[in-house]
Design a protein around this motif. Sequence first.
Motif, PDB file in Angstrom:
ATOM      1  N   PHE A 227      21.936  55.227 102.186  1.00  0.00           N
ATOM      2  CA  PHE A 227      20.982  56.317 102.367  1.00  0.00           C
ATOM      3  C   PHE A 227      21.659  57.670 102.160  1.00  0.00           C
ATOM      4  CE2 PHE A 227      18.037  53.773 105.404  1.00  0.00           C
ATOM      5  CZ  PHE A 227      17.536  53.093 104.312  1.00  0.00           C
ATOM      6  N   GLY A 228      22.890  57.783 102.654  1.00  0.00           N
ATOM      7  CA  GLY A 228      23.618  59.034 102.497  1.00  0.00           C
ATOM      8  C   GLY A 228      23.861  59.371 101.040  1.00  0.00           C
ATOM      9  N   LEU A 229      24.281  58.372 100.259  1.00  0.00           N
ATOM     10  CA  LEU A 229      24.550  58.579  98.832  1.00  0.00           C
ATOM     11  C   LEU A 229      23.268  58.885  98.055  1.00  0.00           C
ATOM     12  CD1 LEU A 229      27.181  55.883  97.751  1.00  0.00           C
ATOM     13  CD2 LEU A 229      27.440  58.361  97.665  1.00  0.00           C
ATOM     14  N   MET A 230      22.277  58.009  98.196  1.00  0.00           N
ATOM     15  CA  MET A 230      21.051  58.173  97.430  1.00  0.00           C
ATOM     16  C   MET A 230      20.304  59.434  97.840  1.00  0.00           C
ATOM     17  SD  MET A 230      21.094  55.682  95.310  1.00  0.00           S
ATOM     18  CE  MET A 230      19.447  55.731  94.634  1.00  0.00           C
ATOM     19  N   GLY A 231      20.376  59.759  99.126  1.00  0.00           N
ATOM     20  CA  GLY A 231      19.669  60.937  99.623  1.00  0.00           C
ATOM     21  C   GLY A 231      20.130  62.227  98.976  1.00  0.00           C
ATOM     22  N   THR A 232      21.415  62.323  98.650  1.00  0.00           N
ATOM     23  CA  THR A 232      21.926  63.551  98.042  1.00  0.00           C
ATOM     24  C   THR A 232      21.236  63.839  96.720  1.00  0.00           C
ATOM     25  OG1 THR A 232      23.752  62.315  97.004  1.00  0.00           O
ATOM     26  CG2 THR A 232      24.200  63.368  99.123  1.00  0.00           C
ATOM     27  N   MET A 233      21.068  62.803  95.902  1.00  0.00           N
ATOM     28  CA  MET A 233      20.437  63.001  94.601  1.00  0.00           C
ATOM     29  C   MET A 233      18.920  63.114  94.724  1.00  0.00           C
ATOM     30  SD  MET A 233      22.817  63.499  92.594  1.00  0.00           S
ATOM     31  CE  MET A 233      21.654  63.802  91.249  1.00  0.00           C
ATOM     32  N   ILE A 234      18.339  62.451  95.711  1.00  0.00           N
ATOM     33  CA  ILE A 234      16.894  62.562  95.929  1.00  0.00           C
ATOM     34  C   ILE A 234      16.546  63.993  96.343  1.00  0.00           C
ATOM     35  CG2 ILE A 234      15.013  61.864  97.478  1.00  0.00           C
ATOM     36  CD1 ILE A 234      16.213  59.041  97.412  1.00  0.00           C
ATOM     37  N   VAL A 235      17.362  64.565  97.245  1.00  0.00           N
ATOM     38  CA  VAL A 235      17.152  65.952  97.657  1.00  0.00           C
ATOM     39  C   VAL A 235      17.454  66.902  96.501  1.00  0.00           C
ATOM     40  CG1 VAL A 235      18.018  67.792  99.166  1.00  0.00           C
ATOM     41  CG2 VAL A 235      17.549  65.527 100.106  1.00  0.00           C
ATOM     42  N   ASN A 236      18.545  66.633  95.786  1.00  0.00           N
ATOM     43  CA  ASN A 236      18.960  67.496  94.679  1.00  0.00           C
ATOM     44  C   ASN A 236      17.920  67.531  93.566  1.00  0.00           C
ATOM     45  OD1 ASN A 236      21.210  69.197  94.041  1.00  0.00           O
ATOM     46  ND2 ASN A 236      21.665  67.842  92.332  1.00  0.00           N
ATOM     47  N   ARG A 237      17.277  66.389  93.323  1.00  0.00           N
ATOM     48  CA  ARG A 237      16.276  66.279  92.251  1.00  0.00           C
ATOM     49  C   ARG A 237      14.848  66.538  92.755  1.00  0.00           C
ATOM     50  NH1 ARG A 237      17.365  63.568  87.658  1.00  0.00           N
ATOM     51  NH2 ARG A 237      15.373  62.447  87.706  1.00  0.00           N
ATOM     52  N   LYS A 238      14.755  66.952  94.041  1.00  0.00           N
ATOM     53  CA  LYS A 238      13.439  67.253  94.643  1.00  0.00           C
ATOM     54  C   LYS A 238      12.498  66.047  94.530  1.00  0.00           C
ATOM     55  CE  LYS A 238      13.750  72.230  93.811  1.00  0.00           C
ATOM     56  NZ  LYS A 238      15.132  72.235  93.322  1.00  0.00           N
ATOM     57  N   MET A 239      13.006  64.895  94.959  1.00  0.00           N
ATOM     58  CA  MET A 239      12.252  63.646  94.847  1.00  0.00           C
ATOM     59  C   MET A 239      11.845  63.085  96.212  1.00  0.00           C
ATOM     60  SD  MET A 239      14.459  61.729  91.860  1.00  0.00           S
ATOM     61  CE  MET A 239      13.533  60.195  92.009  1.00  0.00           C
ATOM     62  N   ALA A 240      11.701  63.955  97.210  1.00  0.00           N
ATOM     63  CA  ALA A 240      11.341  63.478  98.547  1.00  0.00           C
ATOM     64  C   ALA A 240      10.002  62.745  98.527  1.00  0.00           C
ATOM     65  CB  ALA A 240      11.294  64.643  99.533  1.00  0.00           C
ATOM     66  N   PHE A 241       9.029  63.293  97.779  1.00  0.00           N
ATOM     67  CA  PHE A 241       7.725  62.637  97.671  1.00  0.00           C
ATOM     68  C   PHE A 241       7.864  61.288  96.967  1.00  0.00           C
ATOM     69  CE2 PHE A 241       5.625  66.867  98.259  1.00  0.00           C
ATOM     70  CZ  PHE A 241       4.830  66.497  99.319  1.00  0.00           C
ATOM     71  N   PHE A 242       8.786  61.204  96.028  1.00  0.00           N
ATOM     72  CA  PHE A 242       8.992  59.973  95.269  1.00  0.00           C
ATOM     73  C   PHE A 242       9.408  58.832  96.194  1.00  0.00           C
ATOM     74  CE2 PHE A 242      11.704  57.078  92.851  1.00  0.00           C
ATOM     75  CZ  PHE A 242      10.919  56.797  91.741  1.00  0.00           C
ATOM     76  N   SER A 243      10.436  59.071  97.021  1.00  0.00           N
ATOM     77  CA  SER A 243      10.917  58.023  97.926  1.00  0.00           C
ATOM     78  C   SER A 243       9.871  57.690  98.984  1.00  0.00           C
ATOM     79  CB  SER A 243      12.229  58.450  98.591  1.00  0.00           C
ATOM     80  OG  SER A 243      12.097  59.688  99.259  1.00  0.00           O
ATOM     81  N   ASP A 244       9.087  58.692  99.396  1.00  0.00           N
ATOM     82  CA  ASP A 244       8.023  58.442 100.366  1.00  0.00           C
ATOM     83  C   ASP A 244       6.949  57.550  99.760  1.00  0.00           C
ATOM     84  OD1 ASP A 244       6.939  58.868 102.952  1.00  0.00           O
ATOM     85  OD2 ASP A 244       5.514  60.286 102.128  1.00  0.00           O
ATOM     86  N   ALA A 245       6.604  57.828  98.494  1.00  0.00           N
ATOM     87  CA  ALA A 245       5.598  57.013  97.804  1.00  0.00           C
ATOM     88  C   ALA A 245       6.081  55.576  97.632  1.00  0.00           C
ATOM     89  CB  ALA A 245       5.281  57.631  96.443  1.00  0.00           C
ATOM     90  N   LEU A 246       7.376  55.415  97.358  1.00  0.00           N
ATOM     91  CA  LEU A 246       7.934  54.067  97.228  1.00  0.00           C
ATOM     92  C   LEU A 246       7.789  53.296  98.534  1.00  0.00           C
ATOM     93  CD1 LEU A 246      11.228  54.527  95.178  1.00  0.00           C
ATOM     94  CD2 LEU A 246       9.185  53.278  94.500  1.00  0.00           C
ATOM     95  N   GLY A 247       8.042  53.979  99.639  1.00  0.00           N
ATOM     96  CA  GLY A 247       7.884  53.326 100.936  1.00  0.00           C
ATOM     97  C   GLY A 247       6.454  52.874 101.163  1.00  0.00           C
ATOM     98  N   HIS A 248       5.505  53.731 100.813  1.00  0.00           N
ATOM     99  CA  HIS A 248       4.100  53.374 100.978  1.00  0.00           C
ATOM    100  C   HIS A 248       3.694  52.215 100.071  1.00  0.00           C
ATOM    101  CE1 HIS A 248       3.142  57.686 102.576  1.00  0.00           C
ATOM    102  NE2 HIS A 248       3.710  56.907 103.480  1.00  0.00           N
ATOM    103  N   SER A 249       4.330  52.142  98.912  1.00  0.00           N
ATOM    104  CA  SER A 249       3.969  51.083  97.963  1.00  0.00           C
ATOM    105  C   SER A 249       4.341  49.694  98.481  1.00  0.00           C
ATOM    106  CB  SER A 249       4.646  51.318  96.610  1.00  0.00           C
ATOM    107  OG  SER A 249       6.036  51.029  96.661  1.00  0.00           O
ATOM    108  N   ALA A 250       5.166  49.635  99.527  1.00  0.00           N
ATOM    109  CA  ALA A 250       5.559  48.339 100.093  1.00  0.00           C
ATOM    110  C   ALA A 250       4.332  47.561 100.568  1.00  0.00           C
ATOM    111  CB  ALA A 250       6.530  48.540 101.253  1.00  0.00           C
TER     112      ALA A 250
END
Length: 270
Positions: A26-49
């Motif tokens: 989470f620490g590693l992936m989070g850096t690039m998710i925050v850097n690329r402004k993809m917070a909504f992306f990871s949230d949507a992936l969670g919902h898609s479960a």
Amino acid sequence: MAIFSWLQYDFMKYAFLAVLVITPLFGLMGTMIVNRKMAFFSDALGHSALTGIAVGVVLGIEDTSLSMCVFAIAFALLLNQISSKVAASTDTVISVFSSCSIALGLAILSKGGNFSKYSSILVGDILSITPAELLYLVFIFVVTLLFWLFGLNKLLAVSLNRTLARSRHIPVSLIENSFAVLTALIVMVSIKWVGILLINALLILPAAASRSLSWNMREYHFFSILFSVFSGVMGLIVSYYVNVATGPTIVVIASAIYFMAYLWGRKNNL
């Protein structure tokens, strides 16, 4: 020592090992998710479960973890494709897909009033992890490290300027899709123990806190992993002694770290 008494239980040992594997991811992936402004992306992936589980139920697949992963990968690739084509903002596209996905999943799983047997996935239960499932996490951990070693610089270049990255002969679409698939796999593999409602917080909070304190990318990654691991370990221990759910406890600690880092950064003009 009394403080380590929780280690006498096998389920706590497995949970502790899982935390030591999940949180650096989470620490590693989070850096690039925050850097690329993809917070909504990871949230949507969670919902898609939920939709992934629903697809597995409709198709009669006994192991819904497989249907979750397959659906999440397809969902991530589709989001990437559409976000690069449509005129609307990326956040809008992702929000639309996320809303549709979670609504469809809830509609299918709630048929006949059966949603209660799937409700545990909303908050997760890391104490239920098994040795076999730990091996899956270790495999994803190794894959993520390999991607970071060989693809991080390319991903950074793509994040900064896609046109410049192409001029340097970097396969932009391949890098972006690989990152999206890797994020999808990490979210899906972890969601059973972290929960749909909390997965995005654990991805974003350590990286966001790290960004408030870091002067360069090395510090950014280091602090993000440190905060993530600390939140995970302390959350597990505190939840054991206070007798509350582990996932929410980890998020509370990660949130406290974020606010402290934010205030420290503001005070020191970082």
